[in-house]
Design a protein around this motif. Structure first.
Motif, PDB file in Angstrom:
ATOM      1  N   GLU A  29       0.843  -1.190   0.000  1.00 50.59           N
ATOM      2  CA  GLU A  29       0.000   0.000   0.000  1.00 50.59           C
ATOM      3  C   GLU A  29       0.878   1.238   0.000  1.00 50.59           C
ATOM      4  O   GLU A  29       1.792   1.367   0.814  1.00 50.59           O
ATOM      5  CB  GLU A  29      -0.914  -0.014   1.221  1.00 50.59           C
ATOM      6  CG  GLU A  29      -1.949   1.074   1.202  1.00 50.59           C
ATOM      7  CD  GLU A  29      -2.943   0.937   2.353  1.00 50.59           C
ATOM      8  OE1 GLU A  29      -3.568   1.947   2.682  1.00 50.59           O
ATOM      9  OE2 GLU A  29      -3.047  -0.171   2.907  1.00 50.59           O
ATOM     10  N   ARG A  30       0.603   2.079  -0.966  1.00 43.09           N
ATOM     11  CA  ARG A  30       1.436   3.266  -1.125  1.00 43.09           C
ATOM     12  C   ARG A  30       0.548   4.493  -1.197  1.00 43.09           C
ATOM     13  O   ARG A  30      -0.570   4.443  -1.710  1.00 43.09           O
ATOM     14  CB  ARG A  30       2.268   3.158  -2.404  1.00 43.09           C
ATOM     15  CG  ARG A  30       3.225   1.976  -2.399  1.00 43.09           C
ATOM     16  CD  ARG A  30       3.860   1.776  -3.756  1.00 43.09           C
ATOM     17  NE  ARG A  30       4.884   0.739  -3.754  1.00 43.09           N
ATOM     18  CZ  ARG A  30       5.587   0.385  -4.804  1.00 43.09           C
ATOM     19  NH1 ARG A  30       5.378   0.981  -5.960  1.00 43.09           N
ATOM     20  NH2 ARG A  30       6.499  -0.553  -4.729  1.00 43.09           N
ATOM     21  N   SER A  31       1.058   5.555  -0.710  1.00 42.33           N
ATOM     22  CA  SER A  31       0.301   6.794  -0.756  1.00 42.33           C
ATOM     23  C   SER A  31       1.266   7.960  -0.850  1.00 42.33           C
ATOM     24  O   SER A  31       2.235   8.044  -0.093  1.00 42.33           O
ATOM     25  CB  SER A  31      -0.571   6.939   0.500  1.00 42.33           C
ATOM     26  OG  SER A  31      -1.161   8.221   0.544  1.00 42.33           O
ATOM     27  N   CYS A  32       0.997   8.812  -1.800  1.00 43.66           N
ATOM     28  CA  CYS A  32       1.832  10.000  -1.928  1.00 43.66           C
ATOM     29  C   CYS A  32       1.556  10.992  -0.797  1.00 43.66           C
ATOM     30  O   CYS A  32       2.369  11.866  -0.516  1.00 43.66           O
ATOM     31  CB  CYS A  32       1.570  10.680  -3.280  1.00 43.66           C
ATOM     32  SG  CYS A  32       2.051   9.678  -4.707  1.00 43.66           S
ATOM     33  N   CYS A  60       7.028   7.163  -9.124  1.00 48.14           N
ATOM     34  CA  CYS A  60       8.040   8.024  -8.510  1.00 48.14           C
ATOM     35  C   CYS A  60       8.968   8.549  -9.604  1.00 48.14           C
ATOM     36  O   CYS A  60       9.511   7.758 -10.374  1.00 48.14           O
ATOM     37  CB  CYS A  60       8.851   7.251  -7.484  1.00 48.14           C
ATOM     38  SG  CYS A  60       7.876   6.488  -6.161  1.00 48.14           S
ATOM     39  N   GLU A  74      -0.058   9.695  -7.983  1.00 51.80           N
ATOM     40  CA  GLU A  74      -0.994   8.577  -7.893  1.00 51.80           C
ATOM     41  C   GLU A  74      -1.660   8.390  -9.242  1.00 51.80           C
ATOM     42  O   GLU A  74      -2.201   9.326  -9.822  1.00 51.80           O
ATOM     43  CB  GLU A  74      -2.013   8.823  -6.795  1.00 51.80           C
ATOM     44  CG  GLU A  74      -1.359   8.906  -5.414  1.00 51.80           C
ATOM     45  CD  GLU A  74      -2.370   8.964  -4.284  1.00 51.80           C
ATOM     46  OE1 GLU A  74      -3.576   8.872  -4.579  1.00 51.80           O
ATOM     47  OE2 GLU A  74      -1.955   9.104  -3.124  1.00 51.80           O
ATOM     48  N   LEU A  88       3.843   5.734   3.979  1.00 52.21           N
ATOM     49  CA  LEU A  88       3.456   4.833   2.897  1.00 52.21           C
ATOM     50  C   LEU A  88       4.033   5.258   1.557  1.00 52.21           C
ATOM     51  O   LEU A  88       3.729   4.650   0.533  1.00 52.21           O
ATOM     52  CB  LEU A  88       1.925   4.772   2.794  1.00 52.21           C
ATOM     53  CG  LEU A  88       1.195   4.254   4.033  1.00 52.21           C
ATOM     54  CD1 LEU A  88      -0.309   4.318   3.821  1.00 52.21           C
ATOM     55  CD2 LEU A  88       1.630   2.833   4.370  1.00 52.21           C
ATOM     56  N   ASN A  89       4.831   6.290   1.544  1.00 53.17           N
ATOM     57  CA  ASN A  89       5.411   6.812   0.300  1.00 53.17           C
ATOM     58  C   ASN A  89       6.787   6.179   0.087  1.00 53.17           C
ATOM     59  O   ASN A  89       7.732   6.457   0.826  1.00 53.17           O
ATOM     60  CB  ASN A  89       5.535   8.330   0.382  1.00 53.17           C
ATOM     61  CG  ASN A  89       5.997   8.950  -0.925  1.00 53.17           C
ATOM     62  OD1 ASN A  89       6.488   8.265  -1.813  1.00 53.17           O
ATOM     63  ND2 ASN A  89       5.853  10.254  -1.037  1.00 53.17           N
ATOM     64  N   PRO A  90       6.924   5.302  -0.937  1.00 53.71           N
ATOM     65  CA  PRO A  90       8.201   4.621  -1.154  1.00 53.71           C
ATOM     66  C   PRO A  90       9.201   5.448  -1.949  1.00 53.71           C
ATOM     67  O   PRO A  90      10.330   5.012  -2.162  1.00 53.71           O
ATOM     68  CB  PRO A  90       7.788   3.384  -1.942  1.00 53.71           C
ATOM     69  CG  PRO A  90       6.643   3.867  -2.769  1.00 53.71           C
ATOM     70  CD  PRO A  90       5.903   4.874  -1.919  1.00 53.71           C
ATOM     71  N   CYS A  91       8.772   6.603  -2.432  1.00 53.85           N
ATOM     72  CA  CYS A  91       9.647   7.399  -3.297  1.00 53.85           C
ATOM     73  C   CYS A  91      10.793   8.012  -2.500  1.00 53.85           C
ATOM     74  O   CYS A  91      10.697   8.237  -1.289  1.00 53.85           O
ATOM     75  CB  CYS A  91       8.849   8.510  -3.986  1.00 53.85           C
ATOM     76  SG  CYS A  91       7.476   7.935  -4.998  1.00 53.85           S
ATOM     77  N   ASP A 138      -2.185   2.786  -8.347  1.00 52.61           N
ATOM     78  CA  ASP A 138      -0.764   2.664  -8.051  1.00 52.61           C
ATOM     79  C   ASP A 138      -0.154   4.052  -8.047  1.00 52.61           C
ATOM     80  O   ASP A 138      -0.824   5.050  -8.326  1.00 52.61           O
ATOM     81  CB  ASP A 138      -0.096   1.775  -9.095  1.00 52.61           C
ATOM     82  CG  ASP A 138       1.227   1.221  -8.595  1.00 52.61           C
ATOM     83  OD1 ASP A 138       1.625   1.571  -7.473  1.00 52.61           O
ATOM     84  OD2 ASP A 138       1.864   0.449  -9.333  1.00 52.61           O
ATOM     85  N   CYS A 198       6.061  12.202  -6.244  1.00 57.22           N
ATOM     86  CA  CYS A 198       5.182  11.039  -6.167  1.00 57.22           C
ATOM     87  C   CYS A 198       3.842  11.392  -6.809  1.00 57.22           C
ATOM     88  O   CYS A 198       3.270  12.442  -6.521  1.00 57.22           O
ATOM     89  CB  CYS A 198       4.984  10.650  -4.703  1.00 57.22           C
ATOM     90  SG  CYS A 198       3.924   9.217  -4.439  1.00 57.22           S
TER      91      CYS A 198
END
Length: 698
Positions: free
Chosen positions: A167-170, A194, A186, A175-178, A191, A184
């Motif tokens: 789960e990713r969220s800008c 980045c 969405e 939750l931001n993998p960037c 999805d 970032c």
């Protein structure tokens, strides 16, 4: 039967004849055990009264003389669902059902059947098979004899079709993998993507410094993407990373690019080793790199890409028809259609329905003068007679269903019977016919266009125009040259070199004002690139254009290094101030000295150029320094904004300018009296929504 046999045996022993009647004995003999007195396998015992048979064998019931098979299956010894096979004697339980594991059992007798029930244990497919073959990071739910795949595990998002990703969220840093140096975004499918920020390069999850802003980090990053590789020209933008001699130093900064020992400025084949410098035709290219060795052709143009220059190619466009017979020498058209019979094929005829053998096009709008009405009601650059939406702005002229009606004014773009927006729509695949409107995951996007909305085989995530199948990637390999001072002889015309599959342009000459214009027209568009003057010589103009409709109508963003008065005072004295300028060109005279001086001049000029914005800092560009520009143009509302960065620092921002002079058009680059200009890592994206601009800026 045994009794009767014994009786017969006794009678024979008495010696009776048939028909005789013996006298009854007062003491008849007692029956004795014989081989078949009792049931097979049952023990027989002689007694004073005769004989006694033992019990029936296991699996039978009876008195020992007569034994019948017991059907043990009636006592349900097998696991539910398993076939029980009755045998004589005994029974057998077949194998456990699918989804269970256990033994095949068999036995005899009621007690065995009652006390030895078949045991089948449930197989936990979720443990035994890799997550039950459910997509990774999703829930596998075991059931008795089976299993099913459920939703994504906590912390993951997606489904069994698209997969489950972390789960990713800008909007949530946790939750931001960037990378902290990445932007970032969405995506429509839920999805995120980045992208390393300005002045940084990498895969978006890892970003390293990128001094020349060409998309490659100064030092190698520990990731596998091409954009993680070390830049082979750290201080000169070269988004293609070309390296002819493979010495690790990119051609853009290698003094001897081909490694033949001859410096580039003296080498007549800069990218091909040729120590002898042989040059049979005495043009600027040596024989080993000259695509016409015996014919002078300094432009080295090769339309069909066959390795033979146009100047010496008998079939320039490679369509199988020799030039002397070809009615479109530079555009493949083996059918040779020519509706107006003017000797110019329809494929290259600027007026296919009106005879114009000279193909004159004085305003460089790709419409011949013979059929150019210049009547354009909606101002999108297409005259009413050929505009597929004459009263609706649509420079791109996209017509997905090829019905002659542009998408912008067509209520059913894919002609599948489902209106685009009005009930019973909206169509969940506006560009792809799907009358059934299937949407398995109920996300509002039809299954047929889920990840490739326009079905151009380029997924939406990397498609620069995901709702236009005709435009997929940034590409300026095909371009139109426009000379803005064709009569002037003060300087030569620009020399354009296109690199990196059309995503980089270099202009090498100190030249008259000129444009290199791509052939793709846009409605709303985002346009960005890296600007770099790779010399310390001169201080003049370079920039880019958008909304190009003809050589008299376009927007230009241009940057001058220092203040300077143009050296030709006719027709008026033009003074250039340093700094970035945004101009709207609407020239009544078109290319020539009036437009030339008007472009040079900082300010408005009657019937030629209007200055829409100028950087108040009056700061010129620096030699050998890279700048990144971003343009947003929304012609439907006249929204224009441009920004410039030096490294990661914002150095100029035009703010929002509203102007509707040009309602869309083509993109390109601009130069005026400045040599060695690089426009690197060029990118454009279709973007027709005004509101998306606001989101982008935020």
């Amino acid at each position: 039967t045994a009794f009767l046999r014994n009786t017969i045996a006794e009678c024979q022993a008495c010696g009776l004849e048939i028909g005789s009647y013996p006298t009854p004995s007062p003491h008849p003999p007692k029956p004795k055990c014989e081989a078949d007195t009792c049931f097979l396998g049952v023990h027989c015992t002689d007694t004073t009264d005769g004989y006694q048979c033992g019990p029936c064998p296991e699996g039978f019931t009876g008195d020992g003389i007569i034994c019948t098979d017991i059907d043990e299956c009636q006592y349900k010894p097998c696991f539910p669902g398993v076939q029980c096979v009755n045998m004589v004697p005994g029974f057998r339980c077949e194998g456990c059902p699918p989804g269970y594991i256990g033994q095949i059992i068999q036995g005899m007798g009621i007690n065995f059947a009652k006390n030895n029930k078949q045991a089948c244990l449930d197989i936990d497919e979720c443990q035994r098979i890799a997550n039950g073959r459910c997509v990774p990071n999703s829930q596998c739910i075991n059931t008795m004899g089976s299993y099913h795949c459920g939703a994504c595990k906590p912390g993951f998002t997606g489904d069994q079709v698209r997969g489950c990703r972390a789960e990713r969220s800008c909007r949530n840093r946790v939750l931001n993998p960037c990378s902290i140096h990445a932007d970032c975004s969405e995506l429509r499918q839920g999805d995120i993507t980045c992208v390393c920020g300005i002045g940084w390069a990498g895969d978006g999850f890892l970003c390293g410094k990128d001094v020349d802003i060409d998309g490659y980090p100064d030092e190698k990053l520990p990731c596998s993407a091409d954009s993680c590789k070390k830049d082979n020209c750290m201080f000169v933008p070269n988004s293609g990373q070309e390296d002819a001699d493979r010495d690790g130093v990119g051609d853009a900064c290698d003094d001897d690019a081909d490694g033949d020992g001859i410096p580039n400025d003296q080498d007549n084949c800069v990218l091909t080793p040729n120590v002898n410098q042989k040059n049979s035709d005495q043009d600027i290219f040596g024989d080993v790199c000259d695509n016409c060795r015996m014919v002078l052709n300094n432009d080295q143009r090769d339309t069909d890409g066959d390795g033979k220059g146009d100047a010496c190619d008998e079939d320039i466009d490679g369509d199988g028809i020799k030039n002397v017979l070809d009615n479109c020498q530079k555009i493949a058209n083996w059918e040779q259609k020519d509706r107006d019979n003017d000797g110019v094929g329809d494929a290259c005829d600027s007026c296919p329905d009106i005879s114009n053998p000279n193909q004159s096009d004085s305003d460089n709008d790709l419409v011949g003068d013979s059929c150019d009405t210049n009547q354009d009601s909606d101002g999108d650059g297409h005259q009413d007679s050929t505009d597929n939406c004459p009263t609706v702005i649509n420079s791109a002229q996209l017509d997905t269903d090829k019905d002659g009606l542009g998408d912008e004014c067509d209520d059913d773009d894919d002609d599948d019977g489902i209106p685009d927006h009005i009930p019973p729509g909206p169509d969940n695949c506006r560009l792809i016919p799907n009358p059934g409107q299937e949407d398995e995951n109920s996300d509002g996007i039809g299954d047929i266009c889920e990840s490739d909305y326009d079905q151009d085989t380029v997924i939406d995530q990397i498609d620069v125009c995901p709702e236009n199948a005709e435009v997929t990637l940034t590409d300026f390999r095909a371009y139109q040259t426009v000379v803005l001072d064709p009569e002037g002889d003060a300087q030569i015309d620009p020399n354009w070199v296109v690199l990196n599959q059309g995503m980089e342009i270099v202009q090498t000459m100190n030249s008259d004002p000129g444009l290199a214009v791509g052939y793709t027209a846009f409605n709303g568009v985002d346009f960005e690139g890296t600007f770099h003057v790779n010399t310390v010589t001169d201080d003049d103009y370079a920039g880019f254009i958008f909304g190009y409709q003809d050589s008299s109508s376009f927007y230009v963003v241009m940057w001058k290094q220092t203040e300077q008065t143009y050296w030709q005072a006719t027709p008026f004295r033009a003074v250039a101030e340093p700094g970035i300028q945004l101009k709207a060109v609407k020239s009544k005279t078109g290319p020539g000295e009036h437009l030339r001086n008007s472009l040079w001049h900082t300010g408005d000029t009657n019937d030629q150029v209007r200055l829409l914005w100028k950087d108040p800092r009056n700061v010129g560009w620096k030699d050998k320094v890279s700048y990144r520009w971003f343009l947003q143009h929304r012609p439907q509302v006249g929204y224009i904004r441009t920004r410039f960065y030096e490294g990661s620092e914002l150095v100029a921002d035009s703010g929002v300018t509203i102007d509707t002079t040009m309602r869309g058009g083509r993109l390109g680059v601009f130069c005026f009296s400045q040599e060695n200009i690089i426009w690197s890592n060029l990118k454009y994206r279709c973007n027709g929504s005004f509101f998306s601009s606001i989101c982008f800026l935020a």
